[in-house]
Structures are given as structure tokens and as C-alpha cells.
Design a protein around this motif. Structure first.
Motif, PDB file in Angstrom:
ATOM      1  N   UNK A  85       0.832  -1.213   0.000  1.00 19.84           N
ATOM      2  CA  UNK A  85       0.000   0.000   0.000  1.00 19.84           C
ATOM      3  C   UNK A  85       0.864   1.260   0.000  1.00 19.84           C
ATOM      4  N   UNK A  86       1.923   1.250   0.798  1.00 24.81           N
ATOM      5  CA  UNK A  86       2.823   2.398   0.814  1.00 24.81           C
ATOM      6  C   UNK A  86       3.548   2.538  -0.524  1.00 24.81           C
ATOM      7  N   UNK A  87       3.859   1.432  -1.157  1.00 24.43           N
ATOM      8  CA  UNK A  87       4.463   1.466  -2.493  1.00 24.43           C
ATOM      9  C   UNK A  87       3.539   2.177  -3.475  1.00 24.43           C
ATOM     10  N   UNK A  88       2.260   1.832  -3.436  1.00 22.74           N
ATOM     11  CA  UNK A  88       1.294   2.482  -4.336  1.00 22.74           C
ATOM     12  C   UNK A  88       1.210   3.980  -4.047  1.00 22.74           C
ATOM     13  N   UNK A  89       1.145   4.352  -2.769  1.00 19.81           N
ATOM     14  CA  UNK A  89       1.082   5.770  -2.399  1.00 19.81           C
ATOM     15  C   UNK A  89       2.332   6.508  -2.883  1.00 19.81           C
ATOM     16  N   UNK A  90       3.488   5.892  -2.741  1.00 20.77           N
ATOM     17  CA  UNK A  90       4.732   6.534  -3.174  1.00 20.77           C
ATOM     18  C   UNK A  90       4.849   6.613  -4.686  1.00 20.77           C
ATOM     19  N   UNK A  92       2.310   7.171  -6.617  1.00 26.42           N
ATOM     20  CA  UNK A  92       1.475   8.342  -6.927  1.00 26.42           C
ATOM     21  C   UNK A  92       2.252   9.623  -6.637  1.00 26.42           C
ATOM     22  N   UNK A  93       2.916   9.682  -5.488  1.00 27.50           N
ATOM     23  CA  UNK A  93       3.699  10.878  -5.128  1.00 27.50           C
ATOM     24  C   UNK A  93       4.817  11.105  -6.144  1.00 27.50           C
ATOM     25  N   UNK A  94       5.557  10.057  -6.483  1.00 27.68           N
ATOM     26  CA  UNK A  94       6.664  10.205  -7.428  1.00 27.68           C
ATOM     27  C   UNK A  94       6.161  10.642  -8.800  1.00 27.68           C
ATOM     28  N   UNK A  95       5.032  10.094  -9.219  1.00 21.93           N
ATOM     29  CA  UNK A  95       4.479  10.457 -10.530  1.00 21.93           C
ATOM     30  C   UNK A  95       3.982  11.889 -10.538  1.00 21.93           C
ATOM     31  N   UNK A  96       3.214  12.265  -9.516  1.00 26.67           N
ATOM     32  CA  UNK A  96       2.660  13.626  -9.455  1.00 26.67           C
ATOM     33  C   UNK A  96       3.762  14.668  -9.293  1.00 26.67           C
ATOM     34  N   UNK A 148      15.336  16.321  -5.488  1.00 22.28           N
ATOM     35  CA  UNK A 148      15.773  15.316  -4.506  1.00 22.28           C
ATOM     36  C   UNK A 148      14.568  14.611  -3.886  1.00 22.28           C
ATOM     37  N   UNK A 149      13.515  15.365  -3.580  1.00 20.47           N
ATOM     38  CA  UNK A 149      12.297  14.749  -3.051  1.00 20.47           C
ATOM     39  C   UNK A 149      11.745  13.749  -4.069  1.00 20.47           C
ATOM     40  N   UNK A 150      11.727  14.154  -5.306  1.00 21.13           N
ATOM     41  CA  UNK A 150      11.245  13.273  -6.379  1.00 21.13           C
ATOM     42  C   UNK A 150      12.109  12.013  -6.482  1.00 21.13           C
ATOM     43  N   UNK A 151      13.421  12.198  -6.496  1.00 20.99           N
ATOM     44  CA  UNK A 151      14.334  11.061  -6.595  1.00 20.99           C
ATOM     45  C   UNK A 151      14.239  10.122  -5.399  1.00 20.99           C
ATOM     46  N   UNK A 152      14.125  10.697  -4.210  1.00 25.84           N
ATOM     47  CA  UNK A 152      13.991   9.861  -3.017  1.00 25.84           C
ATOM     48  C   UNK A 152      12.659   9.117  -3.005  1.00 25.84           C
ATOM     49  N   UNK A 153      11.607   9.730  -3.548  1.00 21.28           N
ATOM     50  CA  UNK A 153      10.319   9.041  -3.642  1.00 21.28           C
ATOM     51  C   UNK A 153      10.427   7.842  -4.585  1.00 21.28           C
ATOM     52  N   UNK A 154      11.171   8.001  -5.668  1.00 12.08           N
ATOM     53  CA  UNK A 154      11.392   6.882  -6.593  1.00 12.08           C
ATOM     54  C   UNK A 154      12.206   5.789  -5.902  1.00 12.08           C
ATOM     55  N   UNK A 155      13.245   6.191  -5.168  1.00 10.20           N
ATOM     56  CA  UNK A 155      14.059   5.216  -4.432  1.00 10.20           C
ATOM     57  C   UNK A 155      13.211   4.470  -3.406  1.00 10.20           C
ATOM     58  N   UNK A 156      12.310   5.187  -2.737  1.00  7.62           N
ATOM     59  CA  UNK A 156      11.433   4.539  -1.761  1.00  7.62           C
ATOM     60  C   UNK A 156      10.495   3.540  -2.417  1.00  7.62           C
ATOM     61  N   UNK A 157      10.064   3.820  -3.639  1.00  2.00           N
ATOM     62  CA  UNK A 157       9.236   2.842  -4.369  1.00  2.00           C
ATOM     63  C   UNK A 157       9.992   1.529  -4.513  1.00  2.00           C
TER      64      UNK A 157
END
Length: 187
Positions: A85-90, A92-96, A148-157
Motif C-alpha cells: 500500500x505504501x508502495x502504491x502511495x509513493x 502516486x507521489x513520485x508520478x505527481x 531530490x524529493x522526487x528522486x527519493x520518492x522513486x528510491x522509496x518505491x
């Protein structure tokens, strides 16, 4: 049962540690942007608020699940479901975040241009339309922070995918160990 999962346990530990580092970095940067937006008496966008909320919840979740893992009390299937579920949320965040941010060229921005808050004040109308790329371009530093926020969101995915796979594999190992016939202690 002994808490031994071999390489999967080490992978889970490394993923959780790296997730925590990424989440703390995102919380710091997103909080900075929200503070600067509020400083110019604007309402922060829902994407930043959502990012901060998800990362705070994820940080608490990671802390609790790792403690449960160390105490041999972690439900691996539940952890897999929540990681998914957190993967899906992240995602969305990374895409947006990535849609407008990917078009920015941080190197072409001024190193000494005004502060983000001053720039936000000058583009109030654009902020109403949730054009984050407008205010993030205030300076090169702000641009790199948002990327960096975007990149870290991708890394978290990737990291949440890895931890979800590790927990489902540890669940299977645990299930197999429980089904294995008990060895005769006497013999």
C-alpha cells in the motif's frame, strides 16, 4: 522460533534502514517548502501535504515493524500488505511530483536568485493552479531540493518493493519451518 532469516533478514534490515534515511530527508525538505509557502501566507499544495503525511506515517510504520521483527513478533503477510500500500502511495507521489519537476533544468537557474518564499509571493496566481514547477524554480537550490524529493520518492518505491518481497519470502520460510517435521532430540 529463532529469528534467523539469513540473507532475507539482512536484506530486510538494509531496506528498512535505507527507507528511514530517505523518509527523514523527504520530511525535512517537504517541511521546509511548506514552511516557506506558509511564510508568504499561501496554502501549501495538497501534493506537499500528502507527501509529508505519507512520509511521517511511513516513518512510524518502519520503526514499529522493525522493532516487531527484532522481537520475532512481526506478521510478515500484514507487513507485505502495508508495504504494498505504501508502495502504491509513493508511486502516486513520485508520478505527481515528477510530471512538472522533470521539465526543470536546475543548472540553468540562478545560484543567487531570491528565496523560495519571495518567489512564491510573486506568483500567487500560479500557485492556486498547483503549478509546483513555478515556485520551485526560485533558485537552483530549491530546484535541486524538489528534484531530490522526487528522486527519493522513486528510491522509496524500489525499497518498499524490496521489503515487500523480502517479507513475503520470510513468511514462506517461516511457514516451511513450521510444517517441517520435528527432529528427534534423542537420536
Amino acid at each position: 522460533m529463532q529469528n534467523y532469516y539469513g540473507a532475507l533478514g539482512h536484506l530486510f534490515t538494509a531496506a528498512r534502514a535505507t527507507q528511514m534515511i530517505c523518509l527523514i530527508a523527504i520530511i525535512g525538505m517537504a517541511s521546509n517548502f511548506i514552511a516557506e509557502i506558509i511564510a508568504v501566507e499561501q496554502a501549501p499544495g495538497s501534493l506537499l501535504i500528502g507527501t509529508l503525511t505519507i512520509t511521517c506515517i511511513s516513518t512510524l510504520y518502519i520503526t514499529i515493524t522493525y522493532i516487531l521483527y527484532l522481537d520475532n513478533a512481526l506478521s510478515f503477510l500484514l507487513s507485505t500488505a502495508i508495504d504494498s500500500l505504501l508502495l502504491i502511495a509513493l508511486i502516486v507521489i513520485a508520478t505527481k511530483t515528477g510530471m512538472p519537476i522533470s521539465y526543470l533544468s536546475c543548472a540553468s537557474l540562478s545560484n543567487s536568485g531570491g528565496s523560495t518564499s519571495a518567489f512564491v509571493e510573486s506568483v500567487k496566481d500560479n500557485l492556486q493552479a498547483s503549478n509546483y514547477w513555478v515556485w520551485v524554480g526560485a533558485s537552483r537550490t530549491s530546484c535541486y531540493e524538489m528534484k531530490a524529493i522526487w528522486g527519493l520518492a522513486i528510491a522509496l518505491c524500489i525499497l518498499f518493493f524490496v521489503s515487500a518481497v523480502a517479507t513475503v519470502c520470510m513468511w514462506r520460510r517461516e511457514k516451511a519451518m513450521m510444517k517441517a517435521p520435528a527432529k528427534d532430540i534423542e537420536g
